[in-house]
Write an enzyme that holds these catalytic residues in place. Structure first.
Site, PDB file in Angstrom:
ATOM      1  CD  GLN A  87      62.587  34.014   7.508  1.00  0.00           C
ATOM      2  OE1 GLN A  87      61.666  33.327   7.074  1.00  0.00           O
ATOM      3  NE2 GLN A  87      62.481  35.304   7.662  1.00  0.00           N
ATOM      4  CG  ASN A  88      68.086  34.030   2.786  1.00  0.00           C
ATOM      5  OD1 ASN A  88      66.851  33.940   2.799  1.00  0.00           O
ATOM      6  ND2 ASN A  88      68.726  35.135   2.473  1.00  0.00           N
ATOM      7  CG  HIS A 105      64.123  28.279   7.404  1.00  0.00           C
ATOM      8  ND1 HIS A 105      63.425  29.292   6.804  1.00  0.00           N
ATOM      9  CD2 HIS A 105      63.554  28.120   8.627  1.00  0.00           C
ATOM     10  CE1 HIS A 105      62.473  29.724   7.629  1.00  0.00           C
ATOM     11  NE2 HIS A 105      62.543  29.043   8.736  1.00  0.00           N
ATOM     12  N   GLY A 171      64.722  42.119   3.895  1.00  0.00           N
ATOM     13  CA  GLY A 171      64.206  41.204   2.877  1.00  0.00           C
ATOM     14  C   GLY A 171      63.441  39.999   3.369  1.00  0.00           C
ATOM     15  CB  SER A 173      57.167  38.383   3.298  1.00  0.00           C
ATOM     16  OG  SER A 173      57.271  37.007   3.619  1.00  0.00           O
TER      17      SER A 173
HETATM   18  P1  NAD Z   1      59.734  35.897   1.230  1.00  0.00           P
HETATM   19  O1  NAD Z   1      59.959  35.359  -0.158  1.00  0.00           O
HETATM   20  O2  NAD Z   1      58.510  35.496   1.937  1.00  0.00           O
HETATM   21  O3  NAD Z   1      59.783  37.490   1.202  1.00  0.00           O
HETATM   22  C1  NAD Z   1      60.796  38.164   0.506  1.00  0.00           C
HETATM   23  C2  NAD Z   1      60.827  39.597   0.956  1.00  0.00           C
HETATM   24  O4  NAD Z   1      61.936  40.204   0.325  1.00  0.00           O
HETATM   25  C3  NAD Z   1      59.577  40.406   0.580  1.00  0.00           C
HETATM   26  O5  NAD Z   1      59.162  41.169   1.697  1.00  0.00           O
HETATM   27  C4  NAD Z   1      60.080  41.280  -0.560  1.00  0.00           C
HETATM   28  O6  NAD Z   1      59.415  42.542  -0.611  1.00  0.00           O
HETATM   29  C5  NAD Z   1      61.531  41.446  -0.191  1.00  0.00           C
HETATM   30  N1  NAD Z   1      62.424  41.797  -1.293  1.00  0.00           N
HETATM   31  C6  NAD Z   1      62.337  41.471  -2.607  1.00  0.00           C
HETATM   32  N2  NAD Z   1      63.377  41.974  -3.295  1.00  0.00           N
HETATM   33  C7  NAD Z   1      64.149  42.622  -2.393  1.00  0.00           C
HETATM   34  C8  NAD Z   1      65.376  43.354  -2.495  1.00  0.00           C
HETATM   35  N3  NAD Z   1      66.019  43.504  -3.664  1.00  0.00           N
HETATM   36  N4  NAD Z   1      65.894  43.900  -1.365  1.00  0.00           N
HETATM   37  C9  NAD Z   1      65.260  43.748  -0.161  1.00  0.00           C
HETATM   38  N5  NAD Z   1      64.104  43.079  -0.016  1.00  0.00           N
HETATM   39  C10 NAD Z   1      63.552  42.508  -1.123  1.00  0.00           C
HETATM   40  O7  NAD Z   1      61.036  35.539   2.027  1.00  0.00           O
HETATM   41  P2  NAD Z   1      61.242  35.040   3.517  1.00  0.00           P
HETATM   42  O8  NAD Z   1      60.483  35.921   4.453  1.00  0.00           O
HETATM   43  O9  NAD Z   1      62.703  34.890   3.689  1.00  0.00           O
HETATM   44  O10 NAD Z   1      60.600  33.597   3.537  1.00  0.00           O
HETATM   45  C11 NAD Z   1      60.981  32.738   2.498  1.00  0.00           C
HETATM   46  C12 NAD Z   1      61.286  31.312   2.895  1.00  0.00           C
HETATM   47  O11 NAD Z   1      61.767  30.642   1.705  1.00  0.00           O
HETATM   48  C13 NAD Z   1      62.394  31.215   3.888  1.00  0.00           C
HETATM   49  O12 NAD Z   1      61.974  30.283   4.798  1.00  0.00           O
HETATM   50  C14 NAD Z   1      63.616  30.689   3.119  1.00  0.00           C
HETATM   51  O13 NAD Z   1      64.163  29.564   3.769  1.00  0.00           O
HETATM   52  C15 NAD Z   1      63.090  30.202   1.785  1.00  0.00           C
HETATM   53  N6  NAD Z   1      63.833  30.789   0.626  1.00  0.00           N
HETATM   54  C16 NAD Z   1      65.200  30.967   0.708  1.00  0.00           C
HETATM   55  C17 NAD Z   1      65.892  31.536  -0.354  1.00  0.00           C
HETATM   56  C18 NAD Z   1      67.402  31.725  -0.236  1.00  0.00           C
HETATM   57  O14 NAD Z   1      68.033  31.034   0.559  1.00  0.00           O
HETATM   58  N7  NAD Z   1      68.020  32.656  -0.974  1.00  0.00           N
HETATM   59  C19 NAD Z   1      65.213  31.937  -1.512  1.00  0.00           C
HETATM   60  C20 NAD Z   1      63.810  31.739  -1.574  1.00  0.00           C
HETATM   61  C21 NAD Z   1      63.136  31.155  -0.483  1.00  0.00           C
END
Ligand code: NAD
Length: 230
Positions: A87-88, A105, A171, A173
């Protein structure tokens, strides 16, 4: 024949590379309401704000490095056929060396035409400027899927899920659909490993192996075990 592992990743896998998730902290993403910066309505209302928001996210992504979890997952290719469905919007899996990746995404390091979504441009720096146009003359926007937009790659991902012999979820939710629904397409006899400090609710008949731990600590250990047992 090599076993096939599908790895589903969310924002949590990149948290230890310095890229914030948004559901950890009160439903805001870097202090912004999703409705203000990550929807087609926000883009219509205030394109400058949306563009600035993603320019900042892109700057952080370009400065970030893959962490031990991204690097370990790339090692699975030695003995397994792997597919990462993420999803990243960052490119940390690519930079860690993984080859087969579906970005549900979008990918923030590309800009795209707001007239024709097939017109993508790899970016050399972090900024898309207002007034910067595609070859059809329309404003360039980030190549990301906003909330409320179609997820064009979800059908491809849905067709891949039943082919998995093992699934690893890291990682996420599982709060964002349709990505969260992908686990329902896993065959019931296939084990699902879940790595997250806060294990999300997975209500399926499969064997669920919960590893309540940060990705950079747990994923390398899991990968070593899978490679050893393969
Ligand atoms: P989310 O933010 O809804 O959930 C993040 C999850 O990661 C939580 O369950 C949390 O407990 C867990 N987490 C936190 N720290 C962690 C670690 N060190 N190791 C393992 N797990 C950890 O994320 P989502 O479900 O991916 O949904 C977020 C949406 O926002 C996606 O659609 C994405 O496109 C976007 N997003 C992307 C990025 C990125 O590309 N890096 C960053 C933020 C949001």
């Amino acid at each position: 024949m090599k076993k096939r592992i599908i790895i589903l990743t969310g924002a949590g896998i990149s948290a230890e590379s310095g890229l914030n998730t948004f559901r950890d902290a009160d439903g805001l993403w870097e202090g912004y309401n999703i409705e203000d910066v990550a929807t087609p309505e926000a883009w219509k209302r205030n394109p400058e704000l949306v563009q600035d928001f993603y320019n900042e996210r892109r700057k952080s992504v370009m400065a970030a490095k893959p962490n031990l979890a991204h690097l370990a997952l790339a090692k699975l290719d030695e003995k397994f056929e792997t597919l990462i469905i993420t999803q990243n919007i960052d490119d940390l899996h690519e930079r860690a060396g993984s080859k087969a990746i579906i970005h549900l995404h979008g990918e923030i390091i590309y800009s795209r035409s707001s007239k024709n979504s097939a017109l993508l441009y790899k970016m050399k720096n972090h900024e898309i400027k207002m007034g910067e146009f595609c070859e059809l003359g329309s404003q360039l926007r980030p190549h990301v899927v906003w909330f409320g937009e179609d997820v064009p790659l979800i059908t491809k991902a849905m067709h891949e899920m039943p082919k998995a012999d093992m699934v690893i979820l890291v990682g996420s939710s599982l709060a964002v659909y349709p990505a969260a629904g992908l686990l329902e397409y896993v065959r019931p006899e296939v084990p699902i490993y879940v790595v997250d400090p806060k294990i999300p609710n997975v209500n399926l008949p499969n064997k669920i192996i919960k590893i309540q731990e940060k990705a950079s600590k747990a994923v390398p250990i899991l990968v070593d075990k899978l490679l050893k047992d393969a």
